[in-house]
Design an enzyme around this catalytic site. Structure first.
Site, PDB file in Angstrom:
ATOM      1  N   GLU A  48     -23.561   9.885 -70.198  1.00 19.41           N
ATOM      2  CA  GLU A  48     -24.248   9.802 -71.487  1.00 19.41           C
ATOM      3  C   GLU A  48     -24.566  11.202 -72.011  1.00 19.41           C
ATOM      4  OE1 GLU A  48     -27.900   7.147 -73.210  1.00 19.41           O
ATOM      5  OE2 GLU A  48     -28.350   8.366 -71.451  1.00 19.41           O
ATOM      6  N   LYS A 130     -25.145   4.405 -79.377  1.00 18.12           N
ATOM      7  CA  LYS A 130     -26.156   3.634 -78.660  1.00 18.12           C
ATOM      8  C   LYS A 130     -26.972   2.846 -79.677  1.00 18.12           C
ATOM      9  CE  LYS A 130     -29.563   4.226 -74.937  1.00 18.12           C
ATOM     10  NZ  LYS A 130     -30.177   5.221 -74.027  1.00 18.12           N
ATOM     11  N   CYS A 164     -26.733   3.881 -70.613  1.00 19.21           N
ATOM     12  CA  CYS A 164     -28.024   3.904 -69.924  1.00 19.21           C
ATOM     13  C   CYS A 164     -28.750   2.560 -70.025  1.00 19.21           C
ATOM     14  CB  CYS A 164     -28.847   5.059 -70.500  1.00 19.21           C
ATOM     15  SG  CYS A 164     -30.245   5.592 -69.494  1.00 19.21           S
TER      16      CYS A 164
END
Length: 354
Positions: A48, A130, A164
């Site tokens: 990430e 995200k 994540c």
């Protein structure tokens, strides 16, 4: 004629970027891409926001203290279509490998937590953001939209990606499972902060999230995980308190099979390198036969998910000479309203029946 299932080697990155240095981090990324290709990998996945590094400053002190790093972070974030981005597409093409890059995406004046899937021909397969930055990440990054919960056809199979703690969102995960995902990229930053205290941020919980995703979704999970370098600690940990919050290492790259098994020997958490696994998509049918949550093991008469994949652009320019485009957008909204109405009607009917 019997179906033949693709087989290929995948690599997950466990390494630190050259923090806040986009050009040097791309140099390092290209080196890792070349190394993976030399070991016959056809897919390599990065952690990430690996470019230009995860902004650990947001976990170490106040936003006012962290502002000293913000301009440099913006200046070293990746812009699509830039010469820096072209270096990555060229590396994918030269090495004939699919690259999934985790990066801070700069678009206009804002940053997003991006994942970029580049095909072995150097062409873009997908760009996603995200959906909801986690906790203090929202002081730096903007949000994605429903179009980012998607699965794409790639040379290796049907591939999706999340970042994540998107792996702790049950509805988002289900939306991915329902799109027949075969290979999932689970990008993690590093498990280096608040060690020993906040267990939800540690390796045990987060590796478990990747492993459970593989079992629930009956897919292969490629989970790259960055490390925190000594140089990063020296730059960010300006007092003894911060040195206790952010530790060197924290690398826990993993690759899981659809039955949850770990497919390789892990690296030590302070060691940089690549972990590899040989993927056989034929394993998926065995796992699906036991429990397919979006198929035979579901109960749509009891629970269903409404997924709105309409892109939510901040500015929509409507041209007077483009009635078809206007009609198309209207149809999208009408379909969404219809779906919501159908669901509410079904819920109301069920309530009356009870």
């Amino acid at each position: 004629m019997a179906t033949t299932h693709p087989k290929f080697r995948a690599a997950a990155v466990q390494a630190a970027p050259v923090f806040l240095n986009l050009d040097a981090s791309i140099d390092k990324a290209i080196g890792l891409i070349e190394e993976a290709a030399k070991h016959d990998a056809q897919l390599i996945a990065f952690p990430e926001t690996w470019l230009p590094g995860y902004p650990w400053v947001i976990w170490l002190d106040s936003p006012a203290w962290g502002m000293q790093f913000i301009q440099r972070y913006h200046d070293n974030s990746l812009v699509y279509g830039s010469p820096e981005a072209a270096r990555l597409t060229a590396a994918a093409r030269k090495n004939k490998i699919t690259v999934v890059m985790g990066h801070a995406e700069k678009a206009g004046g804002s940053l997003y937590m991006g994942q970029w899937i580049i095909g072995p021909d150097g062409e873009t397969i997908a760009r996603r953001r995200k959906l909801k930055p986690t906790h203090v990440e929202r002081t730096v990054f903007g949000e994605g939209d429903g179009s980012d919960l998607a699965v794409w056809n790639t040379p290796q199979g049907r591939m999706g990606a999340l970042c994540c703690w998107e792996h702790l969102q049950p509805l988002s995960k289900y939306a991915m499972y329902a799109q027949n995902e075969q290979i999932h990229i689970a990008a993690w930053p590093s498990f280096s902060v608040y060690r020993g205290g906040a267990h939800a941020l540690g390796a045990e919980v987060n590796n478990a999230a990747s492993q459970i995703y593989a079992v629930e979704g009956q897919c292969f999970v490629i989970a790259p995980c960055a490390t925190v370098s000594k140089e990063m600690v020296e730059m960010l940990c300006t007092d003894d308190t911060k040195k206790q919050l952010l530790l060197e290492g924290g690398g826990f790259a993993r690759i899981y099979a659809p039955d949850g098994q770990l497919m390789h020997t892990p690296l030590a958490e302070t060691e940089e390198g690549l972990v590899y696994a040989d993927i056989d998509l034929g394993m998926i049918s065995l796992a699906k036969a036991a429990a397919d949550p979006a198929g035979h093991y579901s109960r749509p008469d009891v629970t269903r998910l409404l997924l709105n994949k309409t892109p939510r652009d901040r500015v929509v320019v409507v041209q007077p000479d483009a009635p078809q485009d206007m009609a198309r957008h209207g149809d999208d909204e009408a379909q969404l309203v219809s779906a919501r109405t159908d669901m509410l009607t079904a819920v109301a009917a069920s309530t009356r029946a009870d």
